[in-house]
Write a protein that holds these residues in place. Structure first.
Motif, PDB file in Angstrom:
ATOM      1  N   GLU A 106      50.794  35.367  58.962  1.00  0.00           N
ATOM      2  CA  GLU A 106      51.435  34.111  58.564  1.00  0.00           C
ATOM      3  C   GLU A 106      50.404  33.027  58.277  1.00  0.00           C
ATOM      4  OE1 GLU A 106      54.074  33.610  61.848  1.00  0.00           O
ATOM      5  OE2 GLU A 106      55.760  34.607  60.832  1.00  0.00           O
ATOM      6  N   ALA A 107      49.236  33.152  58.899  1.00  0.00           N
ATOM      7  CA  ALA A 107      48.149  32.193  58.665  1.00  0.00           C
ATOM      8  C   ALA A 107      47.255  32.612  57.502  1.00  0.00           C
ATOM      9  CB  ALA A 107      47.317  32.040  59.934  1.00  0.00           C
ATOM     10  N   GLY A 108      47.611  33.708  56.833  1.00  0.00           N
ATOM     11  CA  GLY A 108      46.844  34.144  55.672  1.00  0.00           C
ATOM     12  C   GLY A 108      45.624  34.982  55.983  1.00  0.00           C
ATOM     13  N   LEU A 109      45.617  35.626  57.155  1.00  0.00           N
ATOM     14  CA  LEU A 109      44.469  36.418  57.586  1.00  0.00           C
ATOM     15  C   LEU A 109      44.768  37.913  57.497  1.00  0.00           C
ATOM     16  CD1 LEU A 109      43.560  34.389  60.803  1.00  0.00           C
ATOM     17  CD2 LEU A 109      42.647  34.083  58.483  1.00  0.00           C
ATOM     18  N   HIS A 110      43.811  38.686  57.023  1.00  0.00           N
ATOM     19  CA  HIS A 110      43.900  40.137  57.083  1.00  0.00           C
ATOM     20  C   HIS A 110      43.762  40.571  58.548  1.00  0.00           C
ATOM     21  CE1 HIS A 110      43.485  40.493  52.708  1.00  0.00           C
ATOM     22  NE2 HIS A 110      42.525  39.575  52.791  1.00  0.00           N
ATOM     23  N   VAL A 111      44.291  41.751  58.865  1.00  0.00           N
ATOM     24  CA  VAL A 111      44.328  42.219  60.254  1.00  0.00           C
ATOM     25  C   VAL A 111      43.818  43.649  60.343  1.00  0.00           C
ATOM     26  CG1 VAL A 111      45.837  42.818  62.198  1.00  0.00           C
ATOM     27  CG2 VAL A 111      46.226  40.695  60.927  1.00  0.00           C
ATOM     28  N   ILE A 112      43.043  43.916  61.384  1.00  0.00           N
ATOM     29  CA  ILE A 112      42.659  45.278  61.758  1.00  0.00           C
ATOM     30  C   ILE A 112      43.089  45.439  63.207  1.00  0.00           C
ATOM     31  CG2 ILE A 112      40.777  46.925  62.019  1.00  0.00           C
ATOM     32  CD1 ILE A 112      39.215  45.196  59.967  1.00  0.00           C
ATOM     33  N   LYS A 134      52.406  38.323  51.526  1.00  0.00           N
ATOM     34  CA  LYS A 134      51.219  37.483  51.639  1.00  0.00           C
ATOM     35  C   LYS A 134      50.020  38.038  50.869  1.00  0.00           C
ATOM     36  CE  LYS A 134      52.588  34.278  54.701  1.00  0.00           C
ATOM     37  NZ  LYS A 134      52.406  32.824  54.535  1.00  0.00           N
ATOM     38  N   GLY A 135      50.142  39.278  50.395  1.00  0.00           N
ATOM     39  CA  GLY A 135      49.016  39.891  49.702  1.00  0.00           C
ATOM     40  C   GLY A 135      47.859  40.216  50.620  1.00  0.00           C
ATOM     41  N   LEU A 136      48.176  40.694  51.849  1.00  0.00           N
ATOM     42  CA  LEU A 136      47.166  40.926  52.873  1.00  0.00           C
ATOM     43  C   LEU A 136      47.138  42.392  53.316  1.00  0.00           C
ATOM     44  CD1 LEU A 136      47.922  37.728  54.968  1.00  0.00           C
ATOM     45  CD2 LEU A 136      45.891  38.102  53.549  1.00  0.00           C
ATOM     46  N   ILE A 137      46.024  42.785  53.880  1.00  0.00           N
ATOM     47  CA  ILE A 137      45.812  44.144  54.377  1.00  0.00           C
ATOM     48  C   ILE A 137      46.009  44.186  55.892  1.00  0.00           C
ATOM     49  CG2 ILE A 137      44.033  45.906  54.798  1.00  0.00           C
ATOM     50  CD1 ILE A 137      44.991  45.956  51.950  1.00  0.00           C
ATOM     51  N   ILE A 344      40.235  45.341  51.514  1.00  0.00           N
ATOM     52  CA  ILE A 344      40.429  43.887  51.512  1.00  0.00           C
ATOM     53  C   ILE A 344      39.788  43.274  50.273  1.00  0.00           C
ATOM     54  CG2 ILE A 344      39.791  41.746  52.696  1.00  0.00           C
ATOM     55  CD1 ILE A 344      40.067  43.314  55.357  1.00  0.00           C
ATOM     56  N   ASP A 345      38.574  43.700  49.970  1.00  0.00           N
ATOM     57  CA  ASP A 345      37.878  43.185  48.797  1.00  0.00           C
ATOM     58  C   ASP A 345      38.655  43.518  47.516  1.00  0.00           C
ATOM     59  OD1 ASP A 345      35.375  42.058  47.561  1.00  0.00           O
ATOM     60  OD2 ASP A 345      35.299  44.081  46.703  1.00  0.00           O
ATOM     61  N   ALA A 346      39.167  44.750  47.445  1.00  0.00           N
ATOM     62  CA  ALA A 346      39.941  45.154  46.270  1.00  0.00           C
ATOM     63  C   ALA A 346      41.248  44.384  46.173  1.00  0.00           C
ATOM     64  CB  ALA A 346      40.211  46.662  46.332  1.00  0.00           C
ATOM     65  N   LYS A 347      41.862  44.112  47.304  1.00  0.00           N
ATOM     66  CA  LYS A 347      43.111  43.348  47.321  1.00  0.00           C
ATOM     67  C   LYS A 347      42.884  41.956  46.748  1.00  0.00           C
ATOM     68  CE  LYS A 347      47.468  43.285  48.837  1.00  0.00           C
ATOM     69  NZ  LYS A 347      48.486  44.259  48.410  1.00  0.00           N
ATOM     70  N   ARG A 348      41.777  41.343  47.098  1.00  0.00           N
ATOM     71  CA  ARG A 348      41.475  40.003  46.592  1.00  0.00           C
ATOM     72  C   ARG A 348      41.288  40.016  45.078  1.00  0.00           C
ATOM     73  NH1 ARG A 348      36.739  37.812  50.517  1.00  0.00           N
ATOM     74  NH2 ARG A 348      35.618  39.363  49.306  1.00  0.00           N
ATOM     75  N   ARG A 349      40.786  41.139  44.565  1.00  0.00           N
ATOM     76  CA  ARG A 349      40.512  41.235  43.135  1.00  0.00           C
ATOM     77  C   ARG A 349      41.620  41.965  42.378  1.00  0.00           C
ATOM     78  NH1 ARG A 349      37.054  44.611  42.399  1.00  0.00           N
ATOM     79  NH2 ARG A 349      36.509  45.356  44.451  1.00  0.00           N
ATOM     80  N   LEU A 354      43.012  50.175  45.506  1.00  0.00           N
ATOM     81  CA  LEU A 354      44.043  50.235  46.541  1.00  0.00           C
ATOM     82  C   LEU A 354      45.014  51.395  46.333  1.00  0.00           C
ATOM     83  CD1 LEU A 354      44.921  46.484  46.952  1.00  0.00           C
ATOM     84  CD2 LEU A 354      44.056  47.994  48.715  1.00  0.00           C
ATOM     85  N   LYS A 355      45.227  51.793  45.108  1.00  0.00           N
ATOM     86  CA  LYS A 355      46.241  52.802  44.810  1.00  0.00           C
ATOM     87  C   LYS A 355      45.745  54.183  45.249  1.00  0.00           C
ATOM     88  CE  LYS A 355      48.258  50.200  40.972  1.00  0.00           C
ATOM     89  NZ  LYS A 355      47.476  48.995  41.195  1.00  0.00           N
TER      90      LYS A 355
END
Length: 389
Positions: A106-112, A134-137, A344-349, A354-355
């Motif tokens: 919810e804060a816009g952070l990716h999570v592991i 959110k477009g997050l991993i 994560i890097d691919a998600k940003r771009r 990702l596929k």
């Protein structure tokens, strides 16, 4: 072969919740994350004891003013910084995973996050939807599947070298809980309490490692039904289990057996996987991660060694040390963290990387929880066969 060259534009600004001085897994996370220069640890809420957490954080190189008292403070204060955290690893007891993961997303952070991911599939589905919006991993630390020879097995199965898979046999056992829990540490206490561990003990704690690795090796096979027999040999651990056996029927007709135990007295801790096909079999153990036994019917048995040019490219691509030197758990964790950083890097771009990429993400975490729900449903029905759903 992986040689440490940076594979993303810049290091990710990384924080941790949990994983402090008294934690059992924090160093594994840091060893994995910091190997390839893809993460830079800038903050953390390392401990329930804020002062101890701050002392620990500063001693591993985190600025004192970025060692926070809890995850809520971390999220709030990092949000106000231009150089704020981008991805957070969650290395806390199971019952906290859902609320911390949701708050970070919810804060816009990716999570592991550690496994098992959450308590229920419903929670997983909710978080998967939030991450998508959110477009997050969300990555999950199934830390053993970074071993190169795991991917050798997967390639051999995919290329038909074993034939049709008939038998799946897996074991993860140790004896460190063979005695009672008198004087046990906090790590044992929370793992054996349903309020903090969830509906399982060893099934979730170590069994999900087996299940996910089998999914990596056998992605084309799905469970149709299973039977779970679980028991607490130390009665105070009931209704959770310290030993369990799971039988599985797959959609291609294969049969599977998985057993997990923390009361296997004398066993220092090992995993064993054997995948048997109509032509040949492979067997691998994390106690000898650099060797893979390959047995072809009617031919001499072979021991394949990591890093050798006769291996499939799918394995060689993830090797780090070369054939002369033994690789270990730290190398496997490094691969997992590297794949998640790349995702994560691919998600940003919005990259096609990702596929179909195999990093352990929210889907892998969800399937692990789904497997646990089916195991519990079977065990609670008197170890009955249940349709997998």
């Amino acid at each position: 072969m992986i040689n440490g060259e940076r594979s993303i534009e810049r290091p990710l600004r990384w924080g941790m919740v949990g994983g402090g001085r008294t934690g059992q897994v924090g160093y594994k996370h840091r060893t994995g994350a910091q190997r390839d220069g893809t993460y830079r640890l800038i903050c953390g809420a390392f401990d329930l004891d804020a002062e101890r957490g701050r002392d620990f954080g500063t001693k591993i190189g985190v600025a004192a003013d970025r060692c926070y008292g809890d995850y809520k403070e971390l999220i709030a204060k990092e949000a106000g910084r231009e150089d704020g955290v981008e991805v957070v690893s969650i290395a806390t007891p199971n019952f906290t995973h859902y609320e911390i993961t949701k708050a970070c997303l919810e804060a816009g952070l990716h999570v592991i996050c550690e496994k098992p991911l959450f308590f229920t599939v419903a929670e997983c589905d909710e978080v998967a939807k939030l991450a998508e919006e959110k477009g997050l991993i969300v990555g999950v630390t199934y830390g053993f599947t970074g071993h190169p020879l795991v991917h050798q097995m997967a390639a051999m199965v995919k290329k038909g070298m074993l034939g049709d898979i008939r038998i799946v046999d897996m074991q993860y056992s140790h004896g460190f809980n063979a005695g009672d829990d008198v004087g046990a540490g906090e790590a044992v206490k929370w793992r054996t309490n349903p309020k903090t561990a969830g509906p399982t003990f060893v099934l979730g704690d170590i069994g999900t490692h087996l299940y996910y690795l089998s999914e990596v090796v056998l992605p084309h096979m799905k469970i149709e039904k299973l039977l779970c027999d679980r028991k607490a040999f130390i009665p105070t651990r009931a209704p959770l289990e310290d030993h369990a056996t799971v039988l599985m029927h797959y959609d291609n007709g294969a049969r599977g057996r998985l057993w997990v135990s923390s009361v296997d007295a004398g066993n220092m801790g090992s995993q064993r996987y054997r995948f048997v096909g109509s032509k040949a079999s492979v067997e691998w153990s994390d106690s000898h991660p650099d060797q893979l036994i390959y047995e072809v019917q009617g031919e001499p048995n072979r021991t394949l060694h990591h890093g050798m040019p006769y291996l499939e490219e799918e394995s060689l691509a993830y090797d780090r040390m070369g054939a002369l030197h033994t690789e270990g758990l730290g190398d496997s964790w490094a691969n997992i963290y590297l794949w998640i950083a790349q995702a994560i890097d691919a998600k940003r771009r919005d990259d096609a990387f990702l596929k179909g990429h195999h990093y352990p993400g929210i889907e892998a975490g969800t399937e692990g929880v789904r497997w646990l729900e089916n195991c519990v449903r079977s065990a609670d029905a008197g170890s009955a066969w249940v349709e997998f759903k």
